[in-house]
Design an enzyme around this catalytic site. Structure first.
Site, mmCIF file in Angstrom:
data_model
loop_
_atom_site.group_PDB
_atom_site.id
_atom_site.type_symbol
_atom_site.label_atom_id
_atom_site.label_comp_id
_atom_site.label_asym_id
_atom_site.label_seq_id
_atom_site.Cartn_x
_atom_site.Cartn_y
_atom_site.Cartn_z
ATOM 1 N N TRP A 246 -27.337 27.522 -47.595
ATOM 2 C CA TRP A 246 -27.276 28.464 -46.469
ATOM 3 C C TRP A 246 -26.057 28.255 -45.592
ATOM 4 O O TRP A 246 -25.572 29.174 -44.944
ATOM 5 C CB TRP A 246 -28.577 28.420 -45.652
ATOM 6 N N ASP B 227 -28.535 27.207 -37.520
ATOM 7 C CA ASP B 227 -29.453 28.048 -38.285
ATOM 8 C C ASP B 227 -30.765 27.260 -38.436
ATOM 9 O O ASP B 227 -30.819 26.268 -39.161
ATOM 10 C CB ASP B 227 -28.829 28.340 -39.650
ATOM 11 N N LYS C 146 -40.166 32.195 -42.361
ATOM 12 C CA LYS C 146 -40.586 30.865 -42.799
ATOM 13 C C LYS C 146 -41.606 30.276 -41.826
ATOM 14 O O LYS C 146 -42.706 29.961 -42.212
ATOM 15 C CB LYS C 146 -39.373 29.936 -42.936
HETATM 16 C C1 LIG Z 1 -34.102 32.125 -45.561
HETATM 17 C C2 LIG Z 1 -32.900 31.582 -44.878
HETATM 18 C C3 LIG Z 1 -31.795 32.381 -44.530
HETATM 19 C C4 LIG Z 1 -31.703 33.845 -44.906
HETATM 20 O O1 LIG Z 1 -32.450 34.607 -44.072
HETATM 21 P P1 LIG Z 1 -32.478 36.205 -44.194
HETATM 22 O O2 LIG Z 1 -33.454 36.544 -43.135
HETATM 23 O O3 LIG Z 1 -32.915 36.540 -45.582
HETATM 24 O O4 LIG Z 1 -31.107 36.716 -43.904
HETATM 25 C C5 LIG Z 1 -30.749 31.802 -43.848
HETATM 26 N N1 LIG Z 1 -30.762 30.497 -43.530
HETATM 27 C C6 LIG Z 1 -31.782 29.694 -43.871
HETATM 28 C C7 LIG Z 1 -31.745 28.239 -43.481
HETATM 29 C C8 LIG Z 1 -32.883 30.207 -44.544
HETATM 30 O O5 LIG Z 1 -33.911 29.400 -44.867
#
Ligand SMILES: *Cc1c(COP(=O)(O)O)cnc(C)c1O
Length: 360
Positions: free
Chosen positions: A101, A171, A195
């Protein structure tokens, strides 16, 4: 029958949340309609939106000098917006790369800024986190970006790195609200909801307000965090159903005891799985440096890939689903977010023990 669902995202939701949504599906309180059928500007939804924000602020102890946004577009869109809003054209932005990511985050800002990878564990297969002392920060960088928890590689920062006066952007898509966090150490925290916070389709962005005064880059107002703050995340029609579901999920977390309680549960759950793996004598293995193993996503491999298929089939038959690893890594992955009950992890651990006995 509902199975224990170890999906990485969209992920399992708390059963009481699903039941409440079911109860309120045809009519929300005494509104005469479902919440998803009502105007986002009407009093009913305004109440849902305000409660969700107040509850999230309380759950995460978000200080008043931080704005909270509820936006569409997912975490990936925010990755691009970070550069548009907070870095001027040509300015550098620093990225610490600890998994998949982080790579996405860099890809999204490439058209807008000079993205510098100031530290990376890619050469070691993303199995560790480069020590803070080894990071080569760029003088004058707009921010330093980290991925708090790498969902695919199963690598999590065990503490908050110190970046001095340069704001830290993180993030938190796969670990938000999983333990107490000092929000004041960050410039921006963002997370897709799918999540740890609810269903896919809504993204939380927590921004230190003084950063909103930065000029950033030329952009339309729909890409402008200042405009979203001013418009209370309703510049256009927001994802109302997802916002409502996020609100129910946050209320559930508060009722269960908040982030302190989830920190204990998550520590117990992840410890249980990692010990099952480490004590299997090589039948199962996780290759991540134990100091930075994720509490949320546990990737593991079986010693013989020929056992992968039977493992998944027998697990599903035992009511344990979505354990297949990400295609980038192969093997298995158990995602054990806040909504995964301890009983689910106990069941998985017991299954793994039994599977090893039968196939070892
Ligand atoms: C799932 C995830 C993403 C992507 O998220 P989207 O909502 O599909 O854009 C980005 N960063 C992390 C750490 C993730 O687990």
């Amino acid at each position: 029958m509902r199975a224990y669902n170890f999906s990485a995202g969209p992920a399992t939701l708390p059963e009481p949340v699903l039941r409440q949504a079911q109860d309120e599906m045809l009519e929300w309180r005494h509104a005469g309609a479902s919440i998803v059928e009502l105007s986002h500007r009407g009093p009913e939804f305004m109440e849902v939106a305000a409660e969700a924000e107040a509850d999230l602020r309380s759950l995460m102890s978000i200080p008043a000098d931080y704005a909270v946004l509820f936006l569409g577009g997912g975490a990936t869109t925010q990755q691009a917006l970070l550069a548009l809003n907070f870095a001027s054209p040509g300015q550098a932005a620093d990225y610490v790369l600890t998994g998949h990511w982080g790579k996405t985050a860099i890809k999204q800002v490439k058209p807008y800024v000079a993205a510098n990878v100031v530290a990376s564990s890619e050469a070691e297969g993303f199995r560790n986190i480069p020590a803070r002392g080894s990071w080569q920060l760029t003088p004058g960088a707009a921010y330093v970006h980290v991925t708090a928890n790498e969902t695919i590689h199963g690598v999590e920062f065990p503490d908050i790195p110190d970046t001095g006066d340069v704001p830290l952007f993180a993030d938190f898509s796969s670990s938000i609200a999983s333990e107490p966090l000092d929000v004041s150490r960050f410039g921006v925290i963002y997370a897709g909801a799918q999540k740890n916070l609810g269903p896919v389709g809504i993204t939380v962005v927590i921004v230190r307000r003084d950063l909103l005064e930065r000029a950033g880059q030329p952009r339309a107002d729909i890409l402008d965090y200042r405009a979203h703050v001013k418009g209370e995340s309703m510049l256009n029609t927001p994802p109302t159903w997802n916002w409502y579901m996020l609100g129910l999920t946050v209320k559930w977390m508060l009722a269960e005891g908040g982030v302190t309680e989830f920190a204990h549960r998550n520590a117990r759950k992840s410890r249980m799985l990692y010990s099952r793996i480490d004590e299997s004598g090589g039948f199962y293995r996780n290759e991540v440096d134990p100091a930075v193993r994720s509490r949320m996503n546990v990737p593991f491999f079986l010693h013989d890939t020929a056992l992968d298929k039977p493992f998944l089939q027998e697990a599903a038959a035992a009511g344990l689903i979505s354990l297949k690893g990400h295609r980038a890594l192969g093997g298995m992955r158990a995602s054990i977010y806040n909504a995964m009950p301890e009983a689910g992890v106990e069941a998985l651990s017991g299954f793994m023990h039994d599977f090893q006995r039968r196939h070892g």
